[in-house]
Design a protein around this motif. Sequence first.
Motif, PDB file in Angstrom:
ATOM      1  N   ARG A  65     -11.213  -1.083  -2.949  1.00 10.48           N
ATOM      2  CA  ARG A  65      -9.607  -0.687  -3.001  1.00 10.48           C
ATOM      3  C   ARG A  65      -9.552   1.313  -2.543  1.00 10.48           C
ATOM      4  O   ARG A  65      -9.967   1.700  -3.741  1.00 10.48           O
ATOM      5  CB  ARG A  65      -9.674  -1.529  -4.853  1.00 10.48           C
ATOM      6  N   VAL A  66      -8.706   0.789  -2.609  1.00 11.43           N
ATOM      7  CA  VAL A  66      -8.719   2.901  -2.386  1.00 11.43           C
ATOM      8  C   VAL A  66      -7.672   2.998  -3.381  1.00 11.43           C
ATOM      9  O   VAL A  66      -6.210   1.689  -3.565  1.00 11.43           O
ATOM     10  CB  VAL A  66      -7.321   2.906  -0.965  1.00 11.43           C
ATOM     11  N   THR A  67      -7.777   3.495  -3.660  1.00 11.95           N
ATOM     12  CA  THR A  67      -7.560   4.576  -5.266  1.00 11.95           C
ATOM     13  C   THR A  67      -6.803   6.147  -5.197  1.00 11.95           C
ATOM     14  O   THR A  67      -5.997   6.677  -5.886  1.00 11.95           O
ATOM     15  CB  THR A  67      -8.098   4.330  -6.545  1.00 11.95           C
ATOM     16  N   GLN A  68      -7.062   6.598  -3.940  1.00 12.31           N
ATOM     17  CA  GLN A  68      -6.098   7.546  -3.715  1.00 12.31           C
ATOM     18  C   GLN A  68      -6.074   8.452  -2.661  1.00 12.31           C
ATOM     19  O   GLN A  68      -6.908   7.335  -1.912  1.00 12.31           O
ATOM     20  CB  GLN A  68      -7.223   8.923  -4.193  1.00 12.31           C
ATOM     21  N   LYS A  69      -4.671   8.988  -2.087  1.00  9.47           N
ATOM     22  CA  LYS A  69      -4.774   9.502  -0.819  1.00  9.47           C
ATOM     23  C   LYS A  69      -4.343  11.435  -1.091  1.00  9.47           C
ATOM     24  O   LYS A  69      -3.523  11.222  -2.436  1.00  9.47           O
ATOM     25  CB  LYS A  69      -3.627   8.237   0.041  1.00  9.47           C
ATOM     26  N   ALA A  70      -3.875  11.653   0.477  1.00  7.30           N
ATOM     27  CA  ALA A  70      -3.397  13.028   0.107  1.00  7.30           C
ATOM     28  C   ALA A  70      -2.050  12.912   0.125  1.00  7.30           C
ATOM     29  O   ALA A  70      -2.243  14.118  -0.667  1.00  7.30           O
ATOM     30  CB  ALA A  70      -4.154  13.905   1.269  1.00  7.30           C
ATOM     31  N   ALA A  71      -1.517  12.375   0.712  1.00 12.04           N
ATOM     32  CA  ALA A  71       0.299  12.442   0.401  1.00 12.04           C
ATOM     33  C   ALA A  71       0.838  11.086   0.825  1.00 12.04           C
ATOM     34  O   ALA A  71      -0.471  10.004   1.718  1.00 12.04           O
ATOM     35  CB  ALA A  71       0.302  13.432   1.334  1.00 12.04           C
ATOM     36  N   CYS A  72       2.151  11.030   0.270  1.00 10.38           N
ATOM     37  CA  CYS A  72       2.552  10.112   0.770  1.00 10.38           C
ATOM     38  C   CYS A  72       2.516   9.852   2.698  1.00 10.38           C
ATOM     39  O   CYS A  72       2.989  10.689   3.297  1.00 10.38           O
ATOM     40  CB  CYS A  72       3.918  10.272   0.069  1.00 10.38           C
ATOM     41  N   GLU A  73       3.003   8.600   3.008  1.00 10.71           N
ATOM     42  CA  GLU A  73       3.091   8.508   4.503  1.00 10.71           C
ATOM     43  C   GLU A  73       4.118   9.517   4.922  1.00 10.71           C
ATOM     44  O   GLU A  73       4.215   9.467   6.078  1.00 10.71           O
ATOM     45  CB  GLU A  73       3.061   7.580   4.574  1.00 10.71           C
ATOM     46  N   GLY A  74       5.148   9.063   4.334  1.00 10.31           N
ATOM     47  CA  GLY A  74       6.696  10.123   5.119  1.00 10.31           C
ATOM     48  C   GLY A  74       6.720  11.426   5.006  1.00 10.31           C
ATOM     49  O   GLY A  74       7.204  12.186   5.333  1.00 10.31           O
ATOM     50  N   THR A  75       5.594  12.163   4.590  1.00  8.06           N
ATOM     51  CA  THR A  75       6.083  13.625   4.152  1.00  8.06           C
ATOM     52  C   THR A  75       6.368  14.383   5.241  1.00  8.06           C
ATOM     53  O   THR A  75       6.413  15.871   5.464  1.00  8.06           O
ATOM     54  CB  THR A  75       4.493  13.953   3.127  1.00  8.06           C
ATOM     55  N   SER A  76       5.594  13.505   6.131  1.00  9.66           N
ATOM     56  CA  SER A  76       5.144  15.068   7.224  1.00  9.66           C
ATOM     57  C   SER A  76       6.725  14.056   8.352  1.00  9.66           C
ATOM     58  O   SER A  76       6.333  14.979   9.579  1.00  9.66           O
ATOM     59  CB  SER A  76       4.196  14.799   7.841  1.00  9.66           C
ATOM     60  N   ARG A  77       7.945  13.654   7.964  1.00 10.70           N
ATOM     61  CA  ARG A  77       8.586  13.306   8.725  1.00 10.70           C
ATOM     62  C   ARG A  77      10.010  13.664   7.393  1.00 10.70           C
ATOM     63  O   ARG A  77      10.014  13.353   6.707  1.00 10.70           O
ATOM     64  CB  ARG A  77       8.478  11.982   9.731  1.00 10.70           C
ATOM     65  N   SER A  78      10.968  13.857   8.923  1.00 10.74           N
ATOM     66  CA  SER A  78      12.305  13.653   7.873  1.00 10.74           C
ATOM     67  C   SER A  78      12.469  11.793   7.321  1.00 10.74           C
ATOM     68  O   SER A  78      12.638  11.014   8.570  1.00 10.74           O
ATOM     69  CB  SER A  78      13.476  14.577   8.369  1.00 10.74           C
ATOM     70  N   SER A  79      12.694  12.130   6.228  1.00 10.23           N
ATOM     71  CA  SER A  79      13.918  10.477   6.158  1.00 10.23           C
ATOM     72  C   SER A  79      14.912  10.103   6.858  1.00 10.23           C
ATOM     73  O   SER A  79      15.727  10.935   7.424  1.00 10.23           O
ATOM     74  CB  SER A  79      14.060  10.231   4.501  1.00 10.23           C
ATOM     75  N   PRO A  80      15.286   8.801   6.759  1.00 12.46           N
ATOM     76  CA  PRO A  80      15.998   8.346   7.715  1.00 12.46           C
ATOM     77  C   PRO A  80      17.417   8.666   7.686  1.00 12.46           C
ATOM     78  O   PRO A  80      17.930   8.875   5.798  1.00 12.46           O
ATOM     79  CB  PRO A  80      16.259   7.229   7.653  1.00 12.46           C
ATOM     80  N   ALA A  81      18.607   9.073   8.437  1.00  9.34           N
ATOM     81  CA  ALA A  81      19.876   9.572   7.818  1.00  9.34           C
ATOM     82  C   ALA A  81      21.067   8.190   7.064  1.00  9.34           C
ATOM     83  O   ALA A  81      21.716   8.140   6.466  1.00  9.34           O
ATOM     84  CB  ALA A  81      20.737   9.433   8.663  1.00  9.34           C
ATOM     85  N   THR A  82      19.827   6.835   8.215  1.00 11.23           N
ATOM     86  CA  THR A  82      21.084   5.687   7.307  1.00 11.23           C
ATOM     87  C   THR A  82      20.196   5.127   7.010  1.00 11.23           C
ATOM     88  O   THR A  82      18.784   4.500   7.024  1.00 11.23           O
ATOM     89  CB  THR A  82      21.844   5.091   8.545  1.00 11.23           C
TER      90      THR A  82
END
Length: 207
Positions: A65-82
């Motif tokens: 069971r993964v209990t830690q990761k370096a960052a959220c998956e979306g951190t390295s990209r811009s989020s959608p405009a809509t």
Amino acid sequence: MSGMRRIPVVLALSAGLFLAACGSDGSPRRDDAPGAPSAGSVTTGAPDTTGGTSLPPRVTQPPKRVTQKAACEGTSRSSPATFAEDGGVYAAHIVEFVASDVPMTFDVIQWLVGDDARRAYQQDTGETDGPPNDYWVRNVSDKTRSATLAADATLWMVNLAVDGDADVDRATSEDLSGYLEERPATDIFWLTFDRGAVTEICEQYVP
């Protein structure tokens, strides 16, 4: 991010080789003894018709069971405009979260990085350089929405270590609820949607 929630983070080699090469009485071991597998043979779990016992089946261990990761998956990209609640990953402010079985209220925002962040920063501020820390947040509408948390949803929250490194750790809905009671509604979370339900919440580290 001041007031950041901190989750407690909390020689017997030569003898072995000798015994492997010799019998139990110290005599040289013969690899061509009757019944011994020849070099390059593969022993299977099939019954031994010469009177030996069969090998037990190999047991496959379940994934850890993964209990830690370096960052959220979306951190390295811009989020959608809509926004489309049927699916996708969006940056948002969580306005209200009481429990996993009560719909949460959130305000979708835009987390911008790279050229997107630079352009938005220049448009919003009139400056000619880029934003501090190479990200920019826009919230062009204060409209709030609601959604339920999926029963098997995963939650991740920032763990700010003593040395300044920031990871995100697995958390519970109770962790999130208690945390939000003490925080302004401007903290950023990545919400993953699938058919109208939130399947993952990941807190964005903001320096």
